[in-house]
Design a protein around this motif. Structure first.
Motif, PDB file in Angstrom:
ATOM      1  N   SER A  89       0.856  -1.191   0.000  1.00  0.00           N
ATOM      2  CA  SER A  89       0.000   0.000   0.000  1.00  0.00           C
ATOM      3  C   SER A  89       0.885   1.231   0.000  1.00  0.00           C
ATOM      4  CB  SER A  89      -0.922   0.005   1.227  1.00  0.00           C
ATOM      5  OG  SER A  89      -1.714   1.172   1.252  1.00  0.00           O
ATOM      6  N   HIS A  90       0.606   2.155  -0.899  1.00  0.00           N
ATOM      7  CA  HIS A  90       1.472   3.319  -1.084  1.00  0.00           C
ATOM      8  C   HIS A  90       1.518   4.242   0.127  1.00  0.00           C
ATOM      9  CE1 HIS A  90       3.695   6.203  -3.459  1.00  0.00           C
ATOM     10  NE2 HIS A  90       2.775   7.148  -3.292  1.00  0.00           N
ATOM     11  N   ARG A  91       0.443   4.282   0.931  1.00  0.00           N
ATOM     12  CA  ARG A  91       0.265   5.334   1.933  1.00  0.00           C
ATOM     13  C   ARG A  91       0.633   4.903   3.362  1.00  0.00           C
ATOM     14  NH1 ARG A  91      -3.441   9.373   0.631  1.00  0.00           N
ATOM     15  NH2 ARG A  91      -3.835   9.417  -1.601  1.00  0.00           N
ATOM     16  N   PRO A  92       1.728   5.405   3.920  1.00  0.00           N
ATOM     17  CA  PRO A  92       2.108   5.041   5.293  1.00  0.00           C
ATOM     18  C   PRO A  92       1.271   5.734   6.363  1.00  0.00           C
ATOM     19  CG  PRO A  92       3.667   6.632   4.425  1.00  0.00           C
ATOM     20  CD  PRO A  92       2.744   6.278   3.289  1.00  0.00           C
ATOM     21  N   GLU A  93       0.659   6.884   6.025  1.00  0.00           N
ATOM     22  CA  GLU A  93      -0.095   7.631   7.034  1.00  0.00           C
ATOM     23  C   GLU A  93      -1.351   6.891   7.484  1.00  0.00           C
ATOM     24  OE1 GLU A  93      -1.698   9.237   3.068  1.00  0.00           O
ATOM     25  OE2 GLU A  93       0.239   8.587   3.894  1.00  0.00           O
ATOM     26  N   LEU A  94      -1.700   5.802   6.792  1.00  0.00           N
ATOM     27  CA  LEU A  94      -2.887   5.017   7.147  1.00  0.00           C
ATOM     28  C   LEU A  94      -2.522   3.822   8.025  1.00  0.00           C
ATOM     29  CD1 LEU A  94      -4.670   5.118   3.658  1.00  0.00           C
ATOM     30  CD2 LEU A  94      -5.025   6.627   5.619  1.00  0.00           C
ATOM     31  N   PHE A  95      -1.432   3.926   8.746  1.00  0.00           N
ATOM     32  CA  PHE A  95      -0.938   2.814   9.563  1.00  0.00           C
ATOM     33  C   PHE A  95      -1.982   2.320  10.557  1.00  0.00           C
ATOM     34  CE2 PHE A  95       2.047   1.354  13.120  1.00  0.00           C
ATOM     35  CZ  PHE A  95       2.249   0.111  12.543  1.00  0.00           C
ATOM     36  N   ASP A  96      -2.731   3.230  11.163  1.00  0.00           N
ATOM     37  CA  ASP A  96      -3.758   2.825  12.129  1.00  0.00           C
ATOM     38  C   ASP A  96      -4.788   1.892  11.487  1.00  0.00           C
ATOM     39  OD1 ASP A  96      -2.531   4.295  14.076  1.00  0.00           O
ATOM     40  OD2 ASP A  96      -3.935   5.978  14.000  1.00  0.00           O
ATOM     41  N   VAL A  97      -5.119   2.151  10.228  1.00  0.00           N
ATOM     42  CA  VAL A  97      -6.075   1.298   9.520  1.00  0.00           C
ATOM     43  C   VAL A  97      -5.483  -0.099   9.316  1.00  0.00           C
ATOM     44  CG1 VAL A  97      -7.392   0.982   7.380  1.00  0.00           C
ATOM     45  CG2 VAL A  97      -7.113   3.274   8.354  1.00  0.00           C
ATOM     46  N   TYR A  98      -4.199  -0.155   8.979  1.00  0.00           N
ATOM     47  CA  TYR A  98      -3.549  -1.447   8.764  1.00  0.00           C
ATOM     48  C   TYR A  98      -3.507  -2.257  10.061  1.00  0.00           C
ATOM     49  CZ  TYR A  98      -1.837   1.379   4.812  1.00  0.00           C
ATOM     50  OH  TYR A  98      -1.737   2.215   3.736  1.00  0.00           O
ATOM     51  N   VAL A  99      -3.257  -1.555  11.168  1.00  0.00           N
ATOM     52  CA  VAL A  99      -3.215  -2.233  12.468  1.00  0.00           C
ATOM     53  C   VAL A  99      -4.592  -2.806  12.811  1.00  0.00           C
ATOM     54  CG1 VAL A  99      -2.857  -1.923  14.951  1.00  0.00           C
ATOM     55  CG2 VAL A  99      -1.301  -0.824  13.324  1.00  0.00           C
ATOM     56  N   LYS A 100      -5.640  -1.998  12.628  1.00  0.00           N
ATOM     57  CA  LYS A 100      -7.001  -2.459  12.924  1.00  0.00           C
ATOM     58  C   LYS A 100      -7.406  -3.614  12.018  1.00  0.00           C
ATOM     59  CE  LYS A 100      -8.556   2.058  14.599  1.00  0.00           C
ATOM     60  NZ  LYS A 100      -9.364   3.271  14.275  1.00  0.00           N
ATOM     61  N   SER A 101      -6.841  -3.663  10.820  1.00  0.00           N
ATOM     62  CA  SER A 101      -7.153  -4.743   9.877  1.00  0.00           C
ATOM     63  C   SER A 101      -6.317  -5.988  10.146  1.00  0.00           C
ATOM     64  CB  SER A 101      -6.923  -4.260   8.439  1.00  0.00           C
ATOM     65  OG  SER A 101      -7.735  -3.137   8.148  1.00  0.00           O
ATOM     66  N   GLU A 102      -5.444  -5.913  11.156  1.00  0.00           N
ATOM     67  CA  GLU A 102      -4.618  -7.045  11.604  1.00  0.00           C
ATOM     68  C   GLU A 102      -3.709  -7.575  10.490  1.00  0.00           C
ATOM     69  OE1 GLU A 102      -7.443  -9.822  13.256  1.00  0.00           O
ATOM     70  OE2 GLU A 102      -7.463  -8.751  15.173  1.00  0.00           O
ATOM     71  N   ILE A 103      -3.161  -6.641   9.706  1.00  0.00           N
ATOM     72  CA  ILE A 103      -2.173  -7.000   8.696  1.00  0.00           C
ATOM     73  C   ILE A 103      -0.856  -7.303   9.403  1.00  0.00           C
ATOM     74  CG2 ILE A 103      -0.931  -6.216   6.659  1.00  0.00           C
ATOM     75  CD1 ILE A 103      -3.937  -6.562   6.181  1.00  0.00           C
ATOM     76  N   ASP A 104      -0.157  -8.340   8.958  1.00  0.00           N
ATOM     77  CA  ASP A 104       1.106  -8.694   9.599  1.00  0.00           C
ATOM     78  C   ASP A 104       2.249  -7.769   9.175  1.00  0.00           C
ATOM     79  OD1 ASP A 104       0.546 -11.231  11.160  1.00  0.00           O
ATOM     80  OD2 ASP A 104      -0.221 -11.808   9.192  1.00  0.00           O
ATOM     81  N   LEU A 105       2.364  -7.530   7.862  1.00  0.00           N
ATOM     82  CA  LEU A 105       3.466  -6.723   7.346  1.00  0.00           C
ATOM     83  C   LEU A 105       2.951  -5.825   6.233  1.00  0.00           C
ATOM     84  CD1 LEU A 105       6.510  -5.988   7.046  1.00  0.00           C
ATOM     85  CD2 LEU A 105       6.721  -7.974   5.523  1.00  0.00           C
ATOM     86  N   VAL A 106       3.256  -4.535   6.339  1.00  0.00           N
ATOM     87  CA  VAL A 106       2.865  -3.546   5.318  1.00  0.00           C
ATOM     88  C   VAL A 106       4.129  -2.971   4.688  1.00  0.00           C
ATOM     89  CG1 VAL A 106       1.576  -1.436   4.831  1.00  0.00           C
ATOM     90  CG2 VAL A 106       0.852  -2.926   6.718  1.00  0.00           C
ATOM     91  N   LEU A 107       4.140  -2.897   3.359  1.00  0.00           N
ATOM     92  CA  LEU A 107       5.229  -2.232   2.640  1.00  0.00           C
ATOM     93  C   LEU A 107       4.656  -0.982   1.991  1.00  0.00           C
ATOM     94  CD1 LEU A 107       6.994  -5.308   0.963  1.00  0.00           C
ATOM     95  CD2 LEU A 107       7.305  -4.340   3.248  1.00  0.00           C
TER      96      LEU A 107
END
Length: 292
Positions: free
Chosen positions: A200-218
Motif C-alpha cells: 500500500s502506497h500510503r504510510p499515514e494510514l498505519f492505524d487502519v492497517y493495524v485495525k485490519s490485523e495486517i502482519d506486514l505492510v510495505l
C-alpha cells in the motif's frame, strides 16, 4: 585596512568553498543509491518462509539511477530477492514518461517476480491504463485491490495489494481512511489466518492497517521526509505535513509491522538533503524455527 580586506576575501572564499561542497554533496547523494535491510520476525510465518527475501522499490518517479537504471538493477540483482514489491508512483504525473518505468520493470522481471500497486501519481494520468496493460504484458502482477497466494515449500502466505485511495476520493481533502478501511474489510474477511503482506502506497494510514490485523505492510509515498535532519528525521511528507510520523524505516504496533521506503525519485521538490534513495530488502524470519 589591507588586513580587514584580506579577512573579508578569506571569509567569502570559505563561504564559496562550503557552498560548492554542499552542492556537490547534494548532487552525489541524490544518486547514491543504497540497500537497506530489515528482518521481520513472526510466529505466524510458516517455517518454509524462513529467510524469504522481498525487495521493495517505491516512488521511482521516472528517475534513472545510472544509464537505463543500470545501478538500480545491479543493486536489486545483488540482493537476490524471491519477489520484488513495487509500492507505487513508478511514474510522475508532472512529467509523465512511462518508458523509463517500463524499461525498469522489464529488467526487474528478469531478477524475480514483480508485484505492483499504484500510487497517487498514477491516479491522475491519462496514460495509466496503457501503462497497466504494458506491465501485464511484461509479466508484472498488478494488485488493484487484489489478493494472491505466495507459495514455497508447499506452504503459503497471502499478498494483498491496494490501489491508491486517490482513485476513489480527493487526494488532499477526501476520506482516505474510510476508503482504505472499506477495501481491507472486504479483502481480509475470508482470511484463513494466513500470514499477510500488504502493499500500500500510503504510510499515514498505519492505524487502519493495524485495525485490519495486517502482519506486514510495505509502503512509500513519504520520500523519507525529503530533507532529513539529524536526530529528528524527515522535515515534511505528503499527507502528513511537517515532521511526519511515518517517514522511513520500520514501525510496529500490536502485531503489525510497517516498512516505509524512502523511495528513489523526486517529484515537486527536485532534490533531497541527507536522504539517499534506497532499495529496501526484507528478510522474513519464522520464530517457529527450532534451534539445535
Amino acid at each position: 585596512m589591507r588586513v580587514k580586506r584580506k579577512n573579508i576575501i578569506f571569509i567569502l572564499t570559505l563561504i564559496a568553498i562550503i557552498f560548492a561542497v554542499l552542492i556537490i554533496w547534494i548532487v552525489w547523494s541524490n544518486k547514491a543509491l543504497e540497500l537497506n535491510q530489515f528482518t521481520v520476525k513472526s510466529n505466524r510465518l510458516p517455517e518454509e518462509f524462513n529467510g524469504y527475501r522481498i525487495a521493495q522499490i517505491s516512488d521511482l518517479h521516472n528517475s534513472e539511477t545510472g544509464k537505463d537504471n543500470k545501478k538500480l538493477i545491479s543493486v536489486l540483482s545483488e540482493a537476490k530477492p524471491d519477489i520484488i514489491a513495487i509500492t507505487g508512483d513508478m511514474i510522475d504525473s508532472r512529467r509523465t514518461d512511462i518508458t523509463v518505468a517500463l524499461q525498469f520493470a522489464e529488467k526487474a522481471m528478469e531478477i524475480a517476480p514483480c508485484y505492483y500497486v499504484s500510487g497517487n501519481h498514477e491516479s491522475r494520468v491519462s496514460e495509466y491504463e496503457d501503462f497497466k496493460k504494458s506491465l501485464i504484458e511484461l509479466g508484472v502482477v498488478i494488485l488493484a485491490d487484489d489478493i494472491v497466494s505466495i507459495e514455497t515449500g508447499g506452504k503459503t502466505i497471502t499478498l494483498l495489494g491496494v490501489d491508491d485511495p486517490a482513485f476513489k476520493t480527493d487526494y488532499l481533502f477526501g476520506d482516505s481512511d474510510a476508503v482504505m478501511t472499506s477495501k481491507l474489510q472486504k479483502m481480509t474477511k475470508d482470511n484463513d489466518d494466513s500470514y499477510t503482506v500488504l502493499l500500500s502506497h500510503r504510510p499515514e494510514l498505519f492505524d487502519v492497517y493495524v485495525k485490519s490485523e495486517i502482519d506486514l505492510v510495505l509502503s512509500g509515498h513519504a520520500h523519507g521526509g525529503q530533507f532529513r535532519l539529524p536526530f529528528i528525521g524527515g522535515l515534511a511528507a505528503p499527507n502528513q505535513g511537517l515532521f511526519p510520523k511515518y517517514d522511513a524505516g520500520i514501525y510496529s504496533e500490536e502485531n503489525t509491522n510497517m516498512i516505509v521506503s524512502r523511495g528513489i525519485g523526486n517529484s515537486i521538490i527536485p532534490f533531497r538533503v541527507n536522504n539517499r534513495p534506497e532499495v529496501v530488502l526484507i528478510e522474513l524470519l519464522s520464530v517457529r524455527m527450532r534451534t539445535v
